[in-house]
Scaffold this motif. Structure first.
Motif, PDB file in Angstrom:
ATOM      1  N   HIS A 157      47.235  45.547  46.835  1.00 36.63           N
ATOM      2  CA  HIS A 157      47.303  45.549  48.298  1.00 36.63           C
ATOM      3  C   HIS A 157      48.731  45.352  48.802  1.00 36.63           C
ATOM      4  O   HIS A 157      49.195  46.077  49.690  1.00 36.63           O
ATOM      5  CB  HIS A 157      46.396  44.450  48.852  1.00 36.63           C
ATOM      6  CG  HIS A 157      44.944  44.712  48.638  1.00 36.63           C
ATOM      7  ND1 HIS A 157      43.992  43.717  48.596  1.00 36.63           N
ATOM      8  CD2 HIS A 157      44.276  45.877  48.415  1.00 36.63           C
ATOM      9  CE1 HIS A 157      42.802  44.248  48.381  1.00 36.63           C
ATOM     10  NE2 HIS A 157      42.951  45.552  48.267  1.00 36.63           N
TER      11      HIS A 157
ATOM     12  N   ARG B 237      48.202  36.564  49.166  1.00 37.48           N
ATOM     13  CA  ARG B 237      47.070  37.447  49.457  1.00 37.48           C
ATOM     14  C   ARG B 237      45.851  37.197  48.579  1.00 37.48           C
ATOM     15  O   ARG B 237      44.782  37.750  48.833  1.00 37.48           O
ATOM     16  CB  ARG B 237      47.506  38.904  49.279  1.00 37.48           C
ATOM     17  CG  ARG B 237      48.439  39.410  50.353  1.00 37.48           C
ATOM     18  CD  ARG B 237      47.741  39.523  51.701  1.00 37.48           C
ATOM     19  NE  ARG B 237      46.730  40.545  51.699  1.00 37.48           N
ATOM     20  CZ  ARG B 237      46.966  41.827  51.964  1.00 37.48           C
ATOM     21  NH1 ARG B 237      48.202  42.223  52.231  1.00 37.48           N
ATOM     22  NH2 ARG B 237      45.983  42.706  51.959  1.00 37.48           N
TER      23      ARG B 237
ATOM     24  N   GLU C 133      41.803  36.745  49.681  1.00 39.11           N
ATOM     25  CA  GLU C 133      41.505  37.226  51.021  1.00 39.11           C
ATOM     26  C   GLU C 133      40.405  38.289  51.001  1.00 39.11           C
ATOM     27  O   GLU C 133      40.234  39.014  50.018  1.00 39.11           O
ATOM     28  CB  GLU C 133      42.757  37.828  51.663  1.00 39.11           C
ATOM     29  CG  GLU C 133      43.786  36.797  52.093  1.00 39.11           C
ATOM     30  CD  GLU C 133      44.925  37.421  52.886  1.00 39.11           C
ATOM     31  OE1 GLU C 133      45.817  36.677  53.295  1.00 39.11           O
ATOM     32  OE2 GLU C 133      44.901  38.646  53.090  1.00 39.11           O
TER      33      GLU C 133
ATOM     34  N   TRP D 163      38.724  41.828  51.787  1.00 36.62           N
ATOM     35  CA  TRP D 163      39.338  43.149  51.841  1.00 36.62           C
ATOM     36  C   TRP D 163      38.278  44.227  51.830  1.00 36.62           C
ATOM     37  O   TRP D 163      37.154  44.023  51.394  1.00 36.62           O
ATOM     38  CB  TRP D 163      40.329  43.344  50.697  1.00 36.62           C
ATOM     39  CG  TRP D 163      39.793  43.066  49.303  1.00 36.62           C
ATOM     40  CD1 TRP D 163      39.483  41.861  48.780  1.00 36.62           C
ATOM     41  CD2 TRP D 163      39.506  44.033  48.287  1.00 36.62           C
ATOM     42  NE1 TRP D 163      39.036  41.990  47.496  1.00 36.62           N
ATOM     43  CE2 TRP D 163      39.046  43.311  47.162  1.00 36.62           C
ATOM     44  CE3 TRP D 163      39.617  45.422  48.214  1.00 36.62           C
ATOM     45  CZ2 TRP D 163      38.672  43.937  45.978  1.00 36.62           C
ATOM     46  CZ3 TRP D 163      39.255  46.044  47.028  1.00 36.62           C
ATOM     47  CH2 TRP D 163      38.790  45.304  45.928  1.00 36.62           C
TER      48      TRP D 163
END
Length: 449
Positions: free
Chosen positions: A32, A133, A136, A138
């Motif tokens: 990401h 990140r 998280e 997604w």
């Protein structure tokens, strides 16, 4: 909370600190972050490799699952050296590379290193972004948008051909007898082939990895066997690699060690003679021996010193256009041919220098005189506090003042292991040992866990 990434990726004891879940989460977050940073094409590709340690099998599966679930196509290349993975990423114009290795660390450890397009390690900002990140929510791709996984176990052959080509068409190692200690690691798949292709007579030791014996009393961290083998076989040179083959140390015909500083000095003088040493500068770290710095200065070569870690050496090289850098531990970066430290490449060029000049390894290494140096690793301490403790800092300053221009102290937390390193250089080994032991005892007293 301590930073997840150290000086060379994420490391820890496999299945304790470095779990399959962590590996998967890291891979998803990396996909990401790099995608949002504009590193990826519309349909990104990653190359994933590992060293032979057993835990690499399940960690490889977790990394591949994480990347593919995030929509990244994955090429699995199996057991390869870290520099081979970097080369393959660059050679294939892949968007991402992931190497599973704990380098010179013991077998129970493992690690995850990320490479961006071009085969370069990620900078601190990208690593921090990946760490932030993790975990998280997604949007998951589905159907044809999920990543596909293929295997190319023959890719390492292209890397070996690259190593050989770096020496030039008219370079030969015929007449040289070389002992190669492959540390039961990834160089077992590359080093012998590269040296034999160039005509060297090779005696290989510790080149039969079984997943459990990597770095076990062998390789660049345990030089005893390569010293003995060189003398026993009457070899001209011994080379010892670490588990992922990104570092190389050497032994001369008499069984004497040639460390990374000496190898770097030999290569720096070679490039200077060939008018290829950019700005007449070589990059090293603060741990390089003062004897190396002095020898380079005497020959008109400037030494740019960085923090410890080949990533910082490479950052200086890239920022300033320098072409050679390295560490005392044997990480040597030759930017004309590699984007990271490469042990087999280094060994080939050292052997080629011997073949071209007709000089022995001992003669070449005599270009510098090492000051006596003592390194003490202090374990079971809070390494994050060592650099800020006022009594420790005062003791280091006092020791540096007392040593003057004939020595120095470097005290730093390890970037890859849970310990503090105390390095002292002095006019005699006895003085260096005394100062190092005194400081190590103080570190133990002040920041013990």
């Amino acid at each position: 909370m301590a930073r997840l990434f150290g000086t060379d990726g994420v490391r820890g004891k496999a299945n304790v600190d470095l779990t399959a879940e962590l590996a998967l989460d890291l891979s998803v977050a990396a996909a990401h972050v790099l995608g949002e940073a504009g590193v990826f094409d519309a349909r990104p590709t990653a190359i994933v490799g590992r060293d032979p340690r057993a835990s690499g099998e399940f960690l490889e599966a977790a990394v591949i699952a994480g990347l593919a679930s995030a929509g990244v196509d994955v090429v699995r290349v199996g057991i390869v050296p870290t520099p081979a993975l970097a080369f393959l990423v660059n050679n294939a114009d892949a968007d991402l590379g992931v190497m599973l290795s704990a380098s010179h660390n013991p077998m129970p450890d493992n690690g995850i290193k990320f490479f961006s397009r071009g085969g370069v390690k990620l900078d601190d900002a990208l690593e921090d972004a990946i760490e932030q990140r993790m975990g998280e929510d997604w949007q998951r791709p589905t159907g044809a948008s999920v990543g596909r996984v293929t295997t190319d176990l023959g890719a390492v052959e292209a890397y070996v051909a690259h190593l050989v080509s770096s020496l030039g068409a008219d370079s030969s190692l015929e007449g040289l007898k070389v002992v190669l200690d492959c540390a039961n690691g990834a160089s077992s798949m590359t080093a012998v082939a590269a040296f034999e292709t160039q005509g060297a007579q090779v005696i290989a030791i510790h080149h039969d990895p079984d997943g459990l014996n990597i770095n076990e009393n062998c390789g660049s961290t345990h030089m005893g066997d390569v010293r003995r083998a060189v003398v026993e076989h009457g070899a001209d040179l011994g080379l010892a690699f670490d588990g992922d083959a990104d570092r190389c140390l050497a032994v001369d015909a008499q069984g004497n060690d040639i460390d990374g500083d000496q190898i770097l000095a030999i290569l720096a003088l070679t490039l200077k003679e060939e008018h290829k040493l950019a700005s007449d500068t070589v990059v090293a770290t603060i741990m390089s021996n003062l004897g190396f710095v002095n020898a380079m200065r005497e020959r008109g070569i400037r030494v740019d010193q960085t923090k410890v870690g080949d990533r910082y050496v490479l950052e200086s090289m890239n920022a300033n256009g320098f072409v050679l850098g390295g560490e005392q531990s044997g990480h040597v970066i030759m930017s004309e041919f590699a984007t990271t430290g490469d042990g087999v490449l280094t060994g080939l060029h050292l052997a080629a220098r011997m073949a071209r000049t007709g000089k022995s390894a001992a003669e070449l290494a005599s270009v510098m005189t090492r000051l006596p140096q003592v390194l003490v690793n202090v374990t079971n301490v809070d390494k994050s506090r060592a650099g800020i403790d006022p009594e420790i800092n005062a003791a280091v300053a006092k020791a540096n003042h007392a040593l003057g221009t004939s020595g120095r102290v470097v005290l730093r937390p390890s970037g890859t292991e849970p310990l503090v390193r105390v390095m002292v250089e002095a006019g005699t080994t006895e003085e260096a040992r005394r100062v190092a032991d005194e400081l190590a005892a103080l570190v133990k007293q002040r920041v013990s866990l």
